[in-house]
Design a protein around this motif. Structure first.
Motif, mmCIF file in Angstrom:
data_model
loop_
_atom_site.group_PDB
_atom_site.id
_atom_site.type_symbol
_atom_site.label_atom_id
_atom_site.label_comp_id
_atom_site.label_asym_id
_atom_site.label_seq_id
_atom_site.Cartn_x
_atom_site.Cartn_y
_atom_site.Cartn_z
ATOM 1 N N ALA A 10 62.291 -56.137 19.051
ATOM 2 C CA ALA A 10 62.437 -54.683 18.979
ATOM 3 C C ALA A 10 62.411 -54.065 20.373
ATOM 4 N N GLY A 11 62.950 -54.770 21.354
ATOM 5 C CA GLY A 11 62.991 -54.246 22.714
ATOM 6 C C GLY A 11 61.738 -54.600 23.495
ATOM 7 N N GLU A 12 61.465 -53.830 24.543
ATOM 8 C CA GLU A 12 60.347 -54.132 25.436
ATOM 9 C C GLU A 12 58.987 -53.985 24.760
ATOM 10 N N ASP A 13 58.946 -53.285 23.634
ATOM 11 C CA ASP A 13 57.687 -53.111 22.915
ATOM 12 C C ASP A 13 57.566 -54.052 21.720
ATOM 13 N N LEU A 65 70.150 -55.113 13.632
ATOM 14 C CA LEU A 65 70.115 -54.453 14.937
ATOM 15 C C LEU A 65 69.593 -53.025 14.816
ATOM 16 N N GLN A 66 70.055 -52.312 13.794
ATOM 17 C CA GLN A 66 69.603 -50.935 13.591
ATOM 18 C C GLN A 66 68.095 -50.879 13.344
ATOM 19 N N LEU A 67 67.584 -51.794 12.521
ATOM 20 C CA LEU A 67 66.150 -51.820 12.243
ATOM 21 C C LEU A 67 65.349 -52.208 13.482
ATOM 22 N N GLN A 68 65.880 -53.128 14.275
ATOM 23 C CA GLN A 68 65.198 -53.505 15.515
ATOM 24 C C GLN A 68 65.078 -52.303 16.448
ATOM 25 N N GLN A 69 66.134 -51.521 16.551
ATOM 26 C CA GLN A 69 66.122 -50.347 17.418
ATOM 27 C C GLN A 69 65.159 -49.284 16.905
ATOM 28 N N GLU A 70 65.160 -49.058 15.591
ATOM 29 C CA GLU A 70 64.266 -48.062 15.007
ATOM 30 C C GLU A 70 62.810 -48.467 15.183
ATOM 31 N N SER A 116 56.687 -45.027 20.751
ATOM 32 C CA SER A 116 56.024 -43.743 20.514
ATOM 33 C C SER A 116 54.528 -43.934 20.287
ATOM 34 N N LEU A 117 54.169 -44.956 19.526
ATOM 35 C CA LEU A 117 52.763 -45.219 19.264
ATOM 36 C C LEU A 117 52.015 -45.525 20.552
ATOM 37 N N ARG A 118 52.590 -46.354 21.389
ATOM 38 C CA ARG A 118 51.897 -46.765 22.605
ATOM 39 C C ARG A 118 51.888 -45.649 23.645
ATOM 40 N N ARG A 119 52.890 -44.799 23.599
ATOM 41 C CA ARG A 119 52.947 -43.674 24.532
ATOM 42 C C ARG A 119 51.830 -42.677 24.247
ATOM 43 N N HIS A 120 51.425 -42.596 22.970
ATOM 44 C CA HIS A 120 50.391 -41.635 22.578
ATOM 45 C C HIS A 120 48.989 -42.237 22.605
ATOM 46 N N THR A 121 48.872 -43.466 23.070
ATOM 47 C CA THR A 121 47.555 -44.063 23.253
ATOM 48 C C THR A 121 47.002 -43.592 24.590
ATOM 49 N N GLY A 122 45.783 -43.091 24.591
ATOM 50 C CA GLY A 122 45.208 -42.530 25.808
ATOM 51 C C GLY A 122 45.156 -43.530 26.942
ATOM 52 N N GLU A 123 45.388 -43.058 28.155
ATOM 53 C CA GLU A 123 45.346 -43.931 29.325
ATOM 54 C C GLU A 123 43.952 -44.539 29.472
ATOM 55 N N TRP A 156 62.374 -51.524 3.019
ATOM 56 C CA TRP A 156 61.097 -51.141 2.411
ATOM 57 C C TRP A 156 59.937 -51.839 3.114
ATOM 58 N N ALA A 157 60.065 -53.134 3.356
ATOM 59 C CA ALA A 157 58.991 -53.895 3.982
ATOM 60 C C ALA A 157 58.755 -53.445 5.422
ATOM 61 N N VAL A 158 59.825 -53.178 6.163
ATOM 62 C CA VAL A 158 59.685 -52.686 7.537
ATOM 63 C C VAL A 158 58.889 -51.385 7.537
ATOM 64 N N GLU A 159 59.200 -50.509 6.593
ATOM 65 C CA GLU A 159 58.502 -49.228 6.520
ATOM 66 C C GLU A 159 57.018 -49.420 6.199
ATOM 67 N N GLU A 160 56.704 -50.365 5.317
ATOM 68 C CA GLU A 160 55.304 -50.610 4.978
ATOM 69 C C GLU A 160 54.533 -51.185 6.166
ATOM 70 N N VAL A 161 55.161 -52.059 6.934
ATOM 71 C CA VAL A 161 54.507 -52.607 8.121
ATOM 72 C C VAL A 161 54.289 -51.501 9.151
ATOM 73 N N MET A 162 55.287 -50.628 9.324
ATOM 74 C CA MET A 162 55.146 -49.528 10.279
ATOM 75 C C MET A 162 54.053 -48.555 9.839
ATOM 76 N N LYS A 163 53.937 -48.323 8.537
ATOM 77 C CA LYS A 163 52.851 -47.465 8.043
ATOM 78 C C LYS A 163 51.497 -48.045 8.432
ATOM 79 N N TYR A 164 51.364 -49.341 8.305
ATOM 80 C CA TYR A 164 50.117 -50.006 8.679
ATOM 81 C C TYR A 164 49.840 -49.823 10.165
ATOM 82 N N LEU A 165 50.852 -50.031 11.006
ATOM 83 C CA LEU A 165 50.679 -49.893 12.441
ATOM 84 C C LEU A 165 50.363 -48.450 12.832
ATOM 85 N N GLU A 166 51.039 -47.515 12.195
ATOM 86 C CA GLU A 166 50.821 -46.094 12.525
ATOM 87 C C GLU A 166 49.453 -45.623 12.036
ATOM 88 N N THR A 167 49.020 -46.142 10.888
ATOM 89 C CA THR A 167 47.685 -45.794 10.390
ATOM 90 C C THR A 167 46.608 -46.342 11.318
#
Length: 323
Positions: free
Chosen positions: A32-35, A116-121, A128-135, A307-318
């Motif tokens: 999914a890129g550099e992250d 490819l589209q899912l990897q980019q998303e 975004s998640l890591r950008r909002h983690t405090g320094e 569906w599964a990608v979204e559920e994994v992202m929900k876990y990470l965002e939570t």
């Protein structure tokens, strides 16, 4: 130092697409890129006891046959110990060498454009998640994800069965995904497979005693000392004699319609009545702490992946929101 590792469970009946989905998810999140996350797959099939320790059962016709679909065929202690090791170290233990990866692989059924589209998303959302983690603050978002796939991973709610044999496995999984599949699809797909790579000396053609699914303490840092591989082919009628009845019995707590789960003990004593009650096996409970895939086993693999990608992202965002 404890590794920040998340474990995503993917379960369901035989031939429901668990391994395919796990490989697709690994492909999405590891590129999914550099992250991108560090990812790997844990196959429950790698935790079978050796061939000569797989129990036999007697079919309705009176024929003894090895039963690969019972919990007594799985080294539950090895599996649960491995999950603890993965959480502590962020990688598989040295002892574990995959047998499942030697089995035949089929096309995923998902086109490269969708992947490819899912990897980019995913990459955008992870950034975004890591950008909002405090320094200077340790990120609560796991840097490593293990996708655990298998046909027997989950246990019912503790209020219904506190001492279920799979409780230590279930408790080490962060996200519990379940892929329902109707009986007709399970039968056609399973019977279309050529067979499975296994390990250990070939069994004697006799009725072996049932054995416990709990082994002695496991040396996870040691070498994999399991004997060379063999090859198992389902005998005629195996799905109807073993695979489907075992699946229904072991998942009665999840398959029975809401409101009827309290009768699972009574129905379990009558396997044929239980099979009749669950029908195609796609009307699953939604109140048991397991996330059920949409579509009752009929959606495309592409939609299942989204569906599964979204559920994994929900876990990470939570996890991020809890910091």
């Amino acid at each position: 130092m404890t590794s920040h590792t998340g474990i995503i469970g993917i379960s369901g009946p035989s031939s429901s697409g668990k391994t395919t989905l796990a490989r697709l998810l690994q492909r999405i999140f590891s590129k999914a890129g550099e992250d991108s996350l560090e990812t790997f797959i844990i196959h429950e099939d790698d935790f079978y006891f050796p061939d000569d320790q797989i129990p036999y059962t007697t079919t309705a016709s009176g024929k003894p046959v090895q039963d690969w679909d019972t919990i007594d065929a799985i080294d539950v202690n090895f599996l649960s110990s491995t999950l603890v090791y993965v959480r502590d170290h962020g990688h598989l233990p040295p002892r574990l060498k995959s047998i499942q990866d030697r089995n035949e692989k089929s096309s995923s059924g998902v086109d490269d454009g969708t992947i490819l589209q899912l990897q980019q998303e995913v990459g955008t959302r992870l950034r975004s998640l890591r950008r909002h983690t405090g320094e200077g603050t340790a990120s609560p978002v796991p840097r490593t994800i293990a996708f655990l796939e298998g046909f027997l991973l989950y246990s019912p709610p503790e209020s219904e069965n506190k001492d279920h044999v799979l409780r230590p496995v279930h408790g080490n999984i962060d996200v519990h995904l379940f892929l329902p599949a109707p009986y007709e699809r399970v039968k056609s797909r399973r019977e279309g497979r050529s067979g499975y790579v296994t390990s250990g000396p070939a069994p004697e053609p006799t009725l072996l005693p049932q054995r416990s699914s709990v082994s002695d303490e496991v040396d996870l840092e040691g070498e994999d000392d399991r004997p060379p591989q063999n090859f198992w082919t389902d005998p005629p009628g195996y799905v109807d004699d073993i695979v489907w009845p075992r699946y229904v019995q072991d998942h009665a707590w999840l398959l029975l319609p809401e409101g009827n789960s309290q009768h699972s003990g009574t129905l379990r004593a009558d396997c044929q009545e239980l099979i009749k009650t669950v029908g195609q096996g796609v009307n699953l409970r939604t109140d048991a702490g397991v996330i059920i895939a949409p579509g009752q086993g009929t959606v495309s693999i592409s939609d299942l992946l989204k569906w599964a990608v979204e559920e994994v992202m929900k876990y990470l965002e939570t996890a991020h929101e809890r910091q």
